[in-house]
Design a protein around this motif. Structure first.
Motif, PDB file in Angstrom:
ATOM      1  N   LYS A  82      41.268  19.934  -2.245  1.00 32.21           N
ATOM      2  CA  LYS A  82      41.443  18.964  -3.336  1.00 32.21           C
ATOM      3  C   LYS A  82      40.150  18.207  -3.609  1.00 32.21           C
ATOM      4  O   LYS A  82      39.786  17.965  -4.769  1.00 32.21           O
ATOM      5  N   ASN A  83      39.461  17.830  -2.560  1.00 30.87           N
ATOM      6  CA  ASN A  83      38.191  17.127  -2.728  1.00 30.87           C
ATOM      7  C   ASN A  83      37.178  17.996  -3.470  1.00 30.87           C
ATOM      8  O   ASN A  83      36.485  17.524  -4.374  1.00 30.87           O
ATOM      9  N   ASP A  84      37.098  19.260  -3.105  1.00 31.63           N
ATOM     10  CA  ASP A  84      36.180  20.190  -3.779  1.00 31.63           C
ATOM     11  C   ASP A  84      36.565  20.367  -5.248  1.00 31.63           C
ATOM     12  O   ASP A  84      35.701  20.411  -6.123  1.00 31.63           O
ATOM     13  N   PRO A 110      41.190  26.879 -13.651  1.00 35.64           N
ATOM     14  CA  PRO A 110      41.592  27.060 -12.255  1.00 35.64           C
ATOM     15  C   PRO A 110      41.112  28.397 -11.686  1.00 35.64           C
ATOM     16  O   PRO A 110      40.715  28.460 -10.515  1.00 35.64           O
ATOM     17  N   ALA A 111      41.115  29.439 -12.501  1.00 32.40           N
ATOM     18  CA  ALA A 111      40.641  30.749 -12.019  1.00 32.40           C
ATOM     19  C   ALA A 111      39.170  30.682 -11.639  1.00 32.40           C
ATOM     20  O   ALA A 111      38.754  31.224 -10.607  1.00 32.40           O
ATOM     21  N   ALA A 163      46.336  30.334  -7.771  1.00 38.90           N
ATOM     22  CA  ALA A 163      47.625  29.649  -7.603  1.00 38.90           C
ATOM     23  C   ALA A 163      47.472  28.401  -6.724  1.00 38.90           C
ATOM     24  O   ALA A 163      48.071  27.355  -7.007  1.00 38.90           O
ATOM     25  N   ALA A 164      46.661  28.497  -5.674  1.00 42.27           N
ATOM     26  CA  ALA A 164      46.424  27.341  -4.797  1.00 42.27           C
ATOM     27  C   ALA A 164      45.682  26.235  -5.544  1.00 42.27           C
ATOM     28  O   ALA A 164      45.975  25.047  -5.373  1.00 42.27           O
ATOM     29  N   VAL A 165      44.741  26.636  -6.393  1.00 42.98           N
ATOM     30  CA  VAL A 165      43.992  25.649  -7.193  1.00 42.98           C
ATOM     31  C   VAL A 165      44.923  24.984  -8.199  1.00 42.98           C
ATOM     32  O   VAL A 165      44.910  23.759  -8.358  1.00 42.98           O
ATOM     33  N   GLU A 166      45.731  25.770  -8.889  1.00 40.66           N
ATOM     34  CA  GLU A 166      46.669  25.209  -9.870  1.00 40.66           C
ATOM     35  C   GLU A 166      47.636  24.241  -9.201  1.00 40.66           C
ATOM     36  O   GLU A 166      47.926  23.170  -9.746  1.00 40.66           O
ATOM     37  N   LYS A 167      48.132  24.602  -8.027  1.00 39.70           N
ATOM     38  CA  LYS A 167      49.054  23.731  -7.288  1.00 39.70           C
ATOM     39  C   LYS A 167      48.349  22.428  -6.893  1.00 39.70           C
ATOM     40  O   LYS A 167      48.911  21.342  -7.044  1.00 39.70           O
ATOM     41  N   ALA A 168      47.129  22.539  -6.399  1.00 41.71           N
ATOM     42  CA  ALA A 168      46.373  21.345  -5.980  1.00 41.71           C
ATOM     43  C   ALA A 168      46.103  20.432  -7.177  1.00 41.71           C
ATOM     44  O   ALA A 168      46.244  19.207  -7.074  1.00 41.71           O
ATOM     45  N   ASP A 204      49.979  12.708  -8.325  1.00 44.13           N
ATOM     46  CA  ASP A 204      49.678  11.577  -7.445  1.00 44.13           C
ATOM     47  C   ASP A 204      48.810  10.512  -8.101  1.00 44.13           C
ATOM     48  O   ASP A 204      48.504   9.494  -7.482  1.00 44.13           O
ATOM     49  N   GLY A 205      48.385  10.741  -9.344  1.00 42.88           N
ATOM     50  CA  GLY A 205      47.575   9.753 -10.049  1.00 42.88           C
ATOM     51  C   GLY A 205      46.116   9.761  -9.656  1.00 42.88           C
ATOM     52  O   GLY A 205      45.382   8.827  -9.976  1.00 42.88           O
TER      53      GLY A 205
END
Length: 163
Positions: free
Chosen positions: A5-7, A20-21, A32-37, A44-45
Protein backbone atom coordinates in the motif's frame (compact mmCIF):
# COMPACT_ATOMS: atom_id res chain seq x y z
CA UNK A 1 0.16 0.37 6.32
CA UNK A 2 1.60 -2.51 4.35
CA UNK A 3 4.64 -2.09 2.10
CA UNK A 4 2.44 -2.75 -0.95
CA UNK A 5 0.00 0.00 0.00
CA UNK A 6 2.82 2.39 0.81
CA UNK A 7 4.46 1.72 -2.56
CA UNK A 8 1.13 2.20 -4.35
CA UNK A 9 0.55 5.52 -2.58
CA UNK A 10 4.03 6.72 -3.55
CA UNK A 11 3.44 5.81 -7.20
CA UNK A 12 0.01 7.45 -7.29
CA UNK A 13 1.42 10.61 -5.70
CA UNK A 14 3.77 10.94 -8.65
CA UNK A 15 1.07 10.24 -11.25
CA UNK A 16 -2.50 9.28 -10.33
CA UNK A 17 -3.19 8.25 -13.96
CA UNK A 18 -1.07 5.11 -13.69
CA UNK A 19 -3.30 2.06 -14.07
CA UNK A 20 -3.40 -0.76 -11.53
CA UNK A 21 -1.93 -3.06 -14.21
CA UNK A 22 1.04 -0.73 -14.69
CA UNK A 23 1.51 -0.38 -10.92
CA UNK A 24 1.44 -4.18 -10.60
CA UNK A 25 4.11 -4.42 -13.27
CA UNK A 26 6.25 -1.81 -11.51
CA UNK A 27 5.92 -3.60 -8.17
CA UNK A 28 6.18 -7.11 -9.62
CA UNK A 29 2.82 -8.21 -8.24
CA UNK A 30 -0.57 -8.99 -9.74
CA UNK A 31 -3.11 -6.35 -10.79
CA UNK A 32 -5.87 -7.85 -8.63
CA UNK A 33 -3.78 -7.27 -5.48
CA UNK A 34 -3.14 -3.66 -6.54
CA UNK A 35 -6.82 -3.04 -7.29
CA UNK A 36 -7.79 -4.50 -3.91
CA UNK A 37 -5.19 -2.38 -2.09
CA UNK A 38 -6.35 0.80 -3.89
CA UNK A 39 -9.99 0.03 -3.03
CA UNK A 40 -9.00 -0.41 0.64
CA UNK A 41 -6.99 2.83 0.62
CA UNK A 42 -10.01 4.67 -0.79
CA UNK A 43 -12.41 3.02 1.67
CA UNK A 44 -10.15 3.83 4.64
CA UNK A 45 -9.91 7.50 3.62
CA UNK A 46 -6.19 7.37 2.86
CA UNK A 47 -6.88 8.25 -0.77
CA UNK A 48 -9.54 10.94 -0.70
CA UNK A 49 -9.50 12.37 -4.20
CA UNK A 50 -7.62 12.16 -7.47
CA UNK A 51 -7.01 15.52 -9.08
CA UNK A 52 -4.65 17.05 -11.62
CA UNK A 53 -2.07 19.72 -10.88
CA UNK A 54 -2.94 22.57 -13.24
CA UNK A 55 -1.01 25.52 -14.56
CA UNK A 56 -3.91 27.95 -14.20
CA UNK A 57 -1.98 30.67 -16.05
CA UNK A 58 -1.97 28.51 -19.20
CA UNK A 59 -5.68 27.80 -18.75
CA UNK A 60 -6.38 31.49 -18.79
CA UNK A 61 -8.20 31.07 -15.50
CA UNK A 62 -8.86 34.50 -14.05
CA UNK A 63 -9.07 33.99 -10.30
CA UNK A 64 -7.46 35.58 -7.30
CA UNK A 65 -5.99 33.53 -4.49
CA UNK A 66 -4.86 34.73 -1.11
CA UNK A 67 -3.07 33.25 1.87
CA UNK A 68 -4.63 34.50 5.08
CA UNK A 69 -2.95 34.29 8.47
CA UNK A 70 -5.60 33.99 11.17
CA UNK A 71 -5.25 34.36 14.93
CA UNK A 72 -8.11 32.78 16.86
CA UNK A 73 -9.17 32.13 20.41
CA UNK A 74 -9.42 28.33 20.76
CA UNK A 75 -12.71 26.99 22.05
CA UNK A 76 -12.78 25.35 25.47
CA UNK A 77 -12.88 21.54 25.16
CA UNK A 78 -12.76 21.80 21.35
CA UNK A 79 -9.45 23.56 20.70
CA UNK A 80 -9.00 24.63 17.11
CA UNK A 81 -11.03 21.84 15.51
CA UNK A 82 -14.46 23.46 15.92
CA UNK A 83 -13.21 26.77 14.51
CA UNK A 84 -11.51 24.99 11.61
CA UNK A 85 -14.72 23.10 10.83
CA UNK A 86 -16.70 26.33 10.80
CA UNK A 87 -14.21 28.16 8.58
CA UNK A 88 -13.71 25.27 6.16
CA UNK A 89 -17.45 25.31 5.40
CA UNK A 90 -17.06 28.57 3.45
CA UNK A 91 -16.93 27.78 -0.30
CA UNK A 92 -14.17 30.37 -0.81
CA UNK A 93 -11.82 28.36 1.43
CA UNK A 94 -9.64 26.06 -0.69
CA UNK A 95 -7.28 24.90 2.09
CA UNK A 96 -6.99 25.40 5.83
CA UNK A 97 -4.05 24.49 8.08
CA UNK A 98 -3.29 24.65 11.80
CA UNK A 99 0.09 26.36 12.23
CA UNK A 100 2.76 26.87 14.83
CA UNK A 101 4.34 30.27 15.32
CA UNK A 102 2.91 33.78 15.23
CA UNK A 103 -0.61 32.86 14.08
CA UNK A 104 -2.91 29.87 14.43
CA UNK A 105 -4.45 29.08 11.05
CA UNK A 106 -3.47 29.54 7.42
CA UNK A 107 -6.35 29.74 5.00
CA UNK A 108 -6.00 29.68 1.22
CA UNK A 109 -9.01 31.35 -0.38
CA UNK A 110 -10.03 31.85 -3.97
CA UNK A 111 -12.33 34.37 -5.62
CA UNK A 112 -13.01 35.85 -9.03
CA UNK A 113 -11.63 39.28 -8.10
CA UNK A 114 -9.55 41.03 -5.45
CA UNK A 115 -12.73 42.67 -4.21
CA UNK A 116 -14.46 39.31 -3.81
CA UNK A 117 -11.60 37.97 -1.67
CA UNK A 118 -11.47 41.21 0.34
CA UNK A 119 -15.23 41.02 0.97
CA UNK A 120 -14.86 37.42 2.12
CA UNK A 121 -12.27 38.53 4.68
CA UNK A 122 -14.20 41.58 5.87
CA UNK A 123 -17.75 40.22 5.80
CA UNK A 124 -17.40 36.50 6.54
CA UNK A 125 -14.03 35.64 8.07
CA UNK A 126 -13.24 38.58 10.37
CA UNK A 127 -16.71 38.78 11.98
CA UNK A 128 -16.57 35.05 12.83
CA UNK A 129 -16.73 34.41 16.54
CA UNK A 130 -13.30 33.51 17.94
CA UNK A 131 -11.34 35.18 15.08
CA UNK A 132 -9.02 37.71 16.71
CA UNK A 133 -7.13 39.03 13.67
CA UNK A 134 -6.26 38.34 10.05
CA UNK A 135 -3.41 39.23 7.68
CA UNK A 136 -4.13 38.74 3.99
CA UNK A 137 -1.41 38.09 1.41
CA UNK A 138 -2.50 37.98 -2.23
CA UNK A 139 -0.77 35.38 -4.39
CA UNK A 140 0.69 37.24 -7.36
CA UNK A 141 2.30 34.41 -9.33
CA UNK A 142 2.85 30.70 -8.83
CA UNK A 143 6.22 29.15 -9.66
CA UNK A 144 5.74 25.75 -8.06
CA UNK A 145 2.65 24.01 -6.73
CA UNK A 146 2.11 20.58 -5.18
CA UNK A 147 5.80 19.80 -5.76
CA UNK A 148 5.57 20.56 -9.47
CA UNK A 149 7.44 23.44 -11.14
CA UNK A 150 5.05 25.22 -13.44
CA UNK A 151 6.98 25.09 -16.71
CA UNK A 152 7.19 28.48 -18.36
CA UNK A 153 6.19 30.32 -15.19
CA UNK A 154 9.60 31.91 -14.88
CA UNK A 155 12.69 32.27 -16.97
CA UNK A 156 15.85 31.35 -15.05
CA UNK A 157 17.90 33.10 -17.78
CA UNK A 158 18.11 36.63 -16.38
CA UNK A 159 20.04 39.42 -17.93
CA UNK A 160 23.30 40.03 -16.12
CA UNK A 161 23.48 43.53 -14.70
CA UNK A 162 26.87 45.02 -13.83
CA UNK A 163 27.32 48.14 -11.70
Amino acid sequence: MTKLKNDIVNILCEDARITPARIASMLKTDAAAVEKAIAELEHDGVIIKYMPVLNEEKLGKETVQALIEVKVSPMYMHGFDAIAAELSAFPEVRSLYLMSGGFDLTIIVEGRTLKEVALFVSEKLSPTDKVISTATHFILKKYKTEGVTLTGSFDPQRMIVHP
